[in-house]
Design an enzyme around this catalytic site. Structure first.
Site, mmCIF file in Angstrom:
data_model
loop_
_atom_site.group_PDB
_atom_site.id
_atom_site.type_symbol
_atom_site.label_atom_id
_atom_site.label_comp_id
_atom_site.label_asym_id
_atom_site.label_seq_id
_atom_site.Cartn_x
_atom_site.Cartn_y
_atom_site.Cartn_z
ATOM 1 N N HIS A 170 0.843 -1.203 0.000
ATOM 2 C CA HIS A 170 0.000 0.000 0.000
ATOM 3 C C HIS A 170 0.882 1.258 0.000
ATOM 4 C CE1 HIS A 170 -2.735 -2.995 2.048
ATOM 5 N NE2 HIS A 170 -3.558 -2.517 1.131
ATOM 6 N N GLY B 216 -2.277 -2.167 -7.624
ATOM 7 C CA GLY B 216 -1.087 -3.002 -7.544
ATOM 8 C C GLY B 216 -1.085 -4.105 -8.587
ATOM 9 N N GLN B 217 0.096 -4.374 -9.134
ATOM 10 C CA GLN B 217 0.279 -5.499 -10.069
ATOM 11 C C GLN B 217 -0.030 -6.827 -9.378
ATOM 12 O OE1 GLN B 217 1.088 -5.531 -13.334
ATOM 13 N NE2 GLN B 217 1.125 -7.771 -13.398
ATOM 14 N N LYS B 218 0.112 -6.863 -8.049
ATOM 15 C CA LYS B 218 -0.208 -8.071 -7.268
ATOM 16 C C LYS B 218 -1.583 -8.612 -7.648
ATOM 17 C CE LYS B 218 -0.824 -10.441 -3.241
ATOM 18 N NZ LYS B 218 -2.260 -10.522 -3.234
ATOM 19 N N ASP B 219 -2.537 -7.693 -7.873
ATOM 20 C CA ASP B 219 -3.894 -8.082 -8.279
ATOM 21 C C ASP B 219 -4.059 -7.721 -9.759
ATOM 22 O OD1 ASP B 219 -5.177 -8.758 -5.510
ATOM 23 O OD2 ASP B 219 -4.088 -6.904 -5.209
ATOM 24 N N LEU C 195 3.470 -9.228 -0.456
ATOM 25 C CA LEU C 195 2.786 -8.685 0.715
ATOM 26 C C LEU C 195 1.290 -8.690 0.473
ATOM 27 C CD1 LEU C 195 5.121 -5.704 1.626
ATOM 28 C CD2 LEU C 195 4.967 -7.933 2.726
HETATM 29 P P1 AMP Z 1 -6.181 -4.172 -0.782
HETATM 30 O O1 AMP Z 1 -6.159 -3.263 0.416
HETATM 31 O O2 AMP Z 1 -5.658 -5.527 -0.505
HETATM 32 O O3 AMP Z 1 -7.510 -4.146 -1.494
HETATM 33 O O4 AMP Z 1 -5.137 -3.559 -1.806
HETATM 34 C C1 AMP Z 1 -5.212 -2.206 -2.188
HETATM 35 C C2 AMP Z 1 -4.292 -1.988 -3.353
HETATM 36 O O5 AMP Z 1 -2.972 -2.339 -2.994
HETATM 37 C C3 AMP Z 1 -4.671 -2.847 -4.568
HETATM 38 O O6 AMP Z 1 -4.543 -2.072 -5.743
HETATM 39 C C4 AMP Z 1 -3.647 -3.941 -4.512
HETATM 40 O O7 AMP Z 1 -3.350 -4.488 -5.784
HETATM 41 C C5 AMP Z 1 -2.447 -3.205 -3.963
HETATM 42 N N1 AMP Z 1 -1.518 -4.159 -3.357
HETATM 43 C C6 AMP Z 1 -1.812 -5.122 -2.457
HETATM 44 N N2 AMP Z 1 -0.708 -5.845 -2.169
HETATM 45 C C7 AMP Z 1 0.303 -5.327 -2.922
HETATM 46 C C8 AMP Z 1 1.674 -5.640 -3.073
HETATM 47 N N3 AMP Z 1 2.251 -6.638 -2.406
HETATM 48 N N4 AMP Z 1 2.408 -4.908 -3.935
HETATM 49 C C9 AMP Z 1 1.829 -3.886 -4.633
HETATM 50 N N5 AMP Z 1 0.550 -3.536 -4.511
HETATM 51 C C10 AMP Z 1 -0.228 -4.239 -3.680
#
Ligand code: AMP
Length: 252
Positions: free
Chosen positions: A30, A140-143, A177
């Protein structure tokens, strides 16, 4: 940093607004999104909303990690100007009825195992875009599939904002992460390392072999807007983890 709970509390701003949609439980992934937004916007808004519409009935909505106080501190340190943390009633008041369907892209891979997930994601993102009116939004590229869904939404509905995708941030051991990593016991975390190791081979057959001791929902090559990725979802105990590596195409 200001905390806004109601839509009406958000500042009216002109130009240079960056939005980072999140569900909280902040980690360095984040923070990388906040940093990217801070670099190219006058005003950085982060939203913190655990969106019930993107959770299935048997998923982890109730136990999803929540710590708003800690999140507010981390966001402030990262240079976020406004944390938008609405209630569920603020986002989905009684009588709420409209949903965004992004078509086949939302039904493959994650969508196959989480029906309606991307409908929930696309709907809440469109609402957040309309509420905050950002010039740029950060994902994030993670998703990777989520980022592709949001790009599709922005293109199809002429939203007129830039979607930026930030590289995946990993722990030292390679695990991407994720707020859901907090669910893992030390032993489960060791087993979970098979996921980044498998994807790092960039080879579906080798990857499948390395994942043989985990329950694999899918392990597939996918093409998202011209970017080829090897993407996987696995279950480690009760925890479901997703990750991907870019095979070729635009690096973000
Ligand atoms: P979330 O709070 O899990 O919904 O994630 C919020 C944003 O953070 C989303 O755009 C995710 O893709 C991004 N995100 C989550 N984990 C990572 C990570 N390890 N690296 C980069 N971006 C991330």
């Amino acid at each position: 940093m200001r905390i806004a709970r109601a839509i009406a509390e958000l500042p009216a701003s002109e130009g240079g607004v960056g939005l980072v949609p999140t569900m909280g439980a902040f980690h360095a992934g984040h923070l990388a999104l906040f940093a990217a937004a801070r670099e190219e916007n006058n005003l950085v808004v982060a939203s913190l909303f655990v969106n019930p519409a993107q959770f299935g009935p048997s998923e982890d909505l109730a136990r999803y990690p929540r710590d708003e106080k800690r999140d507010a501190q981390l966001a402030e340190q990262a240079g976020v100007d406004v944390l938008f943390a609405p209630s569920t009633e603020e986002m989905y008041p009684e009588g709420y009825a409209t949903w965004v369907d992004v078509g086949n892209l939302g039904r493959r891979l994650e969508g196959e195992f989480r029906p309606d997930h991307f409908r929930g994601v696309a709907t809440v993102c469109l609402k957040l875009f309309n509420i905050v009116r950002p010039d740029r939004a950060y994902f994030g590229q993670k998703d990777a599939q989520q980022a592709a869904v949001v790009k599709q939404l922005a293109r199809d509905l002429n939203l007129g904002l830039e979607i930026r995708v930030v590289p995946t941030v990993r722990d030292e051991d390679g695990l991407a992460l994720s707020s859901r990593n907090a669910y893992l016991s030390p032993e489960e975390r060791q087993s979970a390392l098979a996921l980044p190791r498998a994807l790092a081979t960039k080879n579906p057959e080798q990857a499948r072999d390395l994942l043989r001791n985990l329950e694999v929902d899918y392990l597939e090559e996918a093409n998202f807007n011209g970017q080829r990725v090897l993407a996987a979802a696995v279950r480690v105990g009760k925890t479901r983890l997703i990750d991907n590596v870019i095979l070729e195409g635009d690096k973000t």
